[in-house]
Scaffold this motif. Structure first.
Motif, PDB file in Angstrom:
ATOM      1  N   ASN A 111       0.828  -1.202   0.000  1.00  0.00           N
ATOM      2  CA  ASN A 111       0.000   0.000   0.000  1.00  0.00           C
ATOM      3  C   ASN A 111       0.868   1.261   0.000  1.00  0.00           C
ATOM      4  OD1 ASN A 111      -2.205   1.670   0.116  1.00  0.00           O
ATOM      5  ND2 ASN A 111      -2.505   1.415   2.308  1.00  0.00           N
ATOM      6  N   LYS A 112       1.949   1.253   0.765  1.00  0.00           N
ATOM      7  CA  LYS A 112       2.847   2.409   0.780  1.00  0.00           C
ATOM      8  C   LYS A 112       3.500   2.616  -0.581  1.00  0.00           C
ATOM      9  CE  LYS A 112       4.005   1.856   5.631  1.00  0.00           C
ATOM     10  NZ  LYS A 112       5.068   1.408   6.544  1.00  0.00           N
ATOM     11  N   LEU A 113       3.855   1.524  -1.248  1.00  0.00           N
ATOM     12  CA  LEU A 113       4.467   1.647  -2.574  1.00  0.00           C
ATOM     13  C   LEU A 113       3.464   2.137  -3.612  1.00  0.00           C
ATOM     14  CD1 LEU A 113       6.752  -1.493  -2.736  1.00  0.00           C
ATOM     15  CD2 LEU A 113       7.459   0.889  -2.645  1.00  0.00           C
ATOM     16  N   LYS A 114       2.204   1.795  -3.438  1.00  0.00           N
ATOM     17  CA  LYS A 114       1.192   2.229  -4.399  1.00  0.00           C
ATOM     18  C   LYS A 114       0.863   3.708  -4.284  1.00  0.00           C
ATOM     19  CE  LYS A 114      -1.020  -2.168  -5.223  1.00  0.00           C
ATOM     20  NZ  LYS A 114      -2.243  -2.948  -5.123  1.00  0.00           N
ATOM     21  N   HIS A 115       1.367   4.385  -3.245  1.00  0.00           N
ATOM     22  CA  HIS A 115       1.181   5.826  -3.162  1.00  0.00           C
ATOM     23  C   HIS A 115       2.007   6.546  -4.219  1.00  0.00           C
ATOM     24  CE1 HIS A 115      -0.275   5.510   1.225  1.00  0.00           C
ATOM     25  NE2 HIS A 115      -1.287   5.524   0.399  1.00  0.00           N
ATOM     26  N   PHE A 116       3.013   5.867  -4.754  1.00  0.00           N
ATOM     27  CA  PHE A 116       3.779   6.422  -5.857  1.00  0.00           C
ATOM     28  C   PHE A 116       3.003   6.127  -7.136  1.00  0.00           C
ATOM     29  CE2 PHE A 116       6.761   5.558  -2.491  1.00  0.00           C
ATOM     30  CZ  PHE A 116       7.502   6.730  -2.450  1.00  0.00           C
ATOM     31  N   ARG A 117       2.541   7.158  -7.784  1.00  0.00           N
ATOM     32  CA  ARG A 117       1.615   7.021  -8.907  1.00  0.00           C
ATOM     33  C   ARG A 117       2.185   6.196 -10.053  1.00  0.00           C
ATOM     34  NH1 ARG A 117       0.046  11.301 -13.087  1.00  0.00           N
ATOM     35  NH2 ARG A 117      -1.788  10.383 -14.019  1.00  0.00           N
ATOM     36  N   CYS A 118       3.453   6.358 -10.336  1.00  0.00           N
ATOM     37  CA  CYS A 118       4.046   5.627 -11.464  1.00  0.00           C
ATOM     38  C   CYS A 118       4.113   4.125 -11.186  1.00  0.00           C
ATOM     39  CB  CYS A 118       5.416   6.176 -11.802  1.00  0.00           C
ATOM     40  SG  CYS A 118       6.560   6.142 -10.434  1.00  0.00           S
ATOM     41  N   LEU A 119       4.128   3.724  -9.917  1.00  0.00           N
ATOM     42  CA  LEU A 119       4.103   2.298  -9.602  1.00  0.00           C
ATOM     43  C   LEU A 119       2.697   1.728  -9.673  1.00  0.00           C
ATOM     44  CD1 LEU A 119       6.548   2.047  -6.584  1.00  0.00           C
ATOM     45  CD2 LEU A 119       6.941   1.440  -8.949  1.00  0.00           C
ATOM     46  N   ALA A 120       1.731   2.488  -9.198  1.00  0.00           N
ATOM     47  CA  ALA A 120       0.357   1.994  -9.163  1.00  0.00           C
ATOM     48  C   ALA A 120      -0.224   1.850 -10.558  1.00  0.00           C
ATOM     49  CB  ALA A 120      -0.505   2.927  -8.328  1.00  0.00           C
ATOM     50  N   THR A 121       0.162   2.740 -11.475  1.00  0.00           N
ATOM     51  CA  THR A 121      -0.416   2.700 -12.819  1.00  0.00           C
ATOM     52  C   THR A 121       0.481   2.003 -13.832  1.00  0.00           C
ATOM     53  OG1 THR A 121       0.493   4.888 -13.252  1.00  0.00           O
ATOM     54  CG2 THR A 121      -1.783   4.772 -12.482  1.00  0.00           C
ATOM     55  N   ARG A 122       1.713   1.718 -13.460  1.00  0.00           N
ATOM     56  CA  ARG A 122       2.682   1.004 -14.315  1.00  0.00           C
ATOM     57  C   ARG A 122       2.872   1.708 -15.660  1.00  0.00           C
ATOM     58  NH1 ARG A 122       4.849  -4.760 -14.577  1.00  0.00           N
ATOM     59  NH2 ARG A 122       6.523  -4.318 -15.996  1.00  0.00           N
ATOM     60  N   PHE A 123       3.388   2.925 -15.592  1.00  0.00           N
ATOM     61  CA  PHE A 123       3.656   3.692 -16.802  1.00  0.00           C
ATOM     62  C   PHE A 123       4.787   3.091 -17.626  1.00  0.00           C
ATOM     63  CE2 PHE A 123       1.879   7.634 -14.603  1.00  0.00           C
ATOM     64  CZ  PHE A 123       0.665   7.487 -15.209  1.00  0.00           C
ATOM     65  N   ASP A 124       5.791   2.538 -16.954  1.00  0.00           N
ATOM     66  CA  ASP A 124       6.952   1.999 -17.660  1.00  0.00           C
ATOM     67  C   ASP A 124       6.605   0.663 -18.300  1.00  0.00           C
ATOM     68  OD1 ASP A 124       8.829   4.026 -17.027  1.00  0.00           O
ATOM     69  OD2 ASP A 124       8.855   3.247 -14.981  1.00  0.00           O
ATOM     70  N   THR A 125       6.980   0.505 -19.556  1.00  0.00           N
ATOM     71  CA  THR A 125       6.682  -0.744 -20.253  1.00  0.00           C
ATOM     72  C   THR A 125       7.807  -1.767 -20.126  1.00  0.00           C
ATOM     73  OG1 THR A 125       7.549   0.203 -22.291  1.00  0.00           O
ATOM     74  CG2 THR A 125       5.174   0.361 -21.924  1.00  0.00           C
ATOM     75  N   TYR A 153      10.835  -0.381 -14.672  1.00  0.00           N
ATOM     76  CA  TYR A 153       9.873  -0.478 -13.574  1.00  0.00           C
ATOM     77  C   TYR A 153      10.571  -0.903 -12.281  1.00  0.00           C
ATOM     78  CZ  TYR A 153       5.648  -1.734 -11.045  1.00  0.00           C
ATOM     79  OH  TYR A 153       4.646  -1.818 -10.112  1.00  0.00           O
ATOM     80  N   LEU A 154      11.483  -1.836 -12.377  1.00  0.00           N
ATOM     81  CA  LEU A 154      12.209  -2.293 -11.198  1.00  0.00           C
ATOM     82  C   LEU A 154      13.084  -1.174 -10.625  1.00  0.00           C
ATOM     83  CD1 LEU A 154      12.684  -4.741  -9.401  1.00  0.00           C
ATOM     84  CD2 LEU A 154      14.567  -5.380 -10.894  1.00  0.00           C
ATOM     85  N   ALA A 155      13.627  -0.327 -11.472  1.00  0.00           N
ATOM     86  CA  ALA A 155      14.421   0.808 -10.988  1.00  0.00           C
ATOM     87  C   ALA A 155      13.541   1.783 -10.209  1.00  0.00           C
ATOM     88  CB  ALA A 155      15.085   1.516 -12.169  1.00  0.00           C
ATOM     89  N   ILE A 156      12.331   2.031 -10.701  1.00  0.00           N
ATOM     90  CA  ILE A 156      11.402   2.911  -9.987  1.00  0.00           C
ATOM     91  C   ILE A 156      10.994   2.286  -8.663  1.00  0.00           C
ATOM     92  CG2 ILE A 156       9.110   3.963 -10.100  1.00  0.00           C
ATOM     93  CD1 ILE A 156      11.114   5.370 -11.828  1.00  0.00           C
ATOM     94  N   VAL A 157      10.815   0.974  -8.631  1.00  0.00           N
ATOM     95  CA  VAL A 157      10.485   0.284  -7.378  1.00  0.00           C
ATOM     96  C   VAL A 157      11.611   0.453  -6.368  1.00  0.00           C
ATOM     97  CG1 VAL A 157      10.085  -1.981  -6.345  1.00  0.00           C
ATOM     98  CG2 VAL A 157       8.908  -1.369  -8.435  1.00  0.00           C
ATOM     99  N   HIS A 158      12.845   0.343  -6.815  1.00  0.00           N
ATOM    100  CA  HIS A 158      13.982   0.512  -5.911  1.00  0.00           C
ATOM    101  C   HIS A 158      14.072   1.951  -5.394  1.00  0.00           C
ATOM    102  CE1 HIS A 158      15.937  -3.384  -6.012  1.00  0.00           C
ATOM    103  NE2 HIS A 158      15.613  -3.456  -7.297  1.00  0.00           N
TER     104      HIS A 158
END
Length: 121
Positions: free
Chosen positions: A88-102, A107-112
């Protein structure tokens, strides 16, 4: 994703979208030696329940379709919500919740980056 006892992210692994997540659990726990594995009942597998020097003891409730029910502690099972809170805390970052990166490595870099921001709080 693996998290510590305080609900902070520790390890990440991106699995294939068309496969079940339980197939990625052995790779996630490969060099990570937790004292216990807490997960939802959909991750009920004999491979996670097997104690040994390379496996941690799984504290998972059995699925309803299991023929021989396995006893579990419901109070300990409630600790799995720390993983859910971490998601839930990670999903507060919009780019992670919507998966903009293809691309998976983007995507893994943004997660880190998001996980490191959670650790600094």
């Amino acid at each position: 994703m693996a998290c510590d006892s305080l609900g902070r992210p520790v390890r990440f692994l991106i699995a294939a979208g068309q496969s079940h997540d339980i197939l990625a659990v052995p790779a996630l726990l490969e060099r990570h030696r937790p004292a216990a594995v807490f997960a939802d009942r959909v991750y009920d597998a004999n491979s996670l329940r097997r104690p040994g020097p390379d496996r941690s003891r799984g504290r998972l409730p059995p699925t309803r379709s299991r023929k021989a029910p396995i006893a579990h502690d419901p109070l300990v099972y409630r600790l799995r919500n720390r993983v859910e809170r971490c998601f839930n805390k990670l999903k507060h970052f919009r780019c992670l919740a919507t998966r903009f990166d293809t691309l998976a490595h983007h995507y893994l870099a943004i997660v880190h980056i998001a996980a490191s921001m959670l650790w600094t709080r």
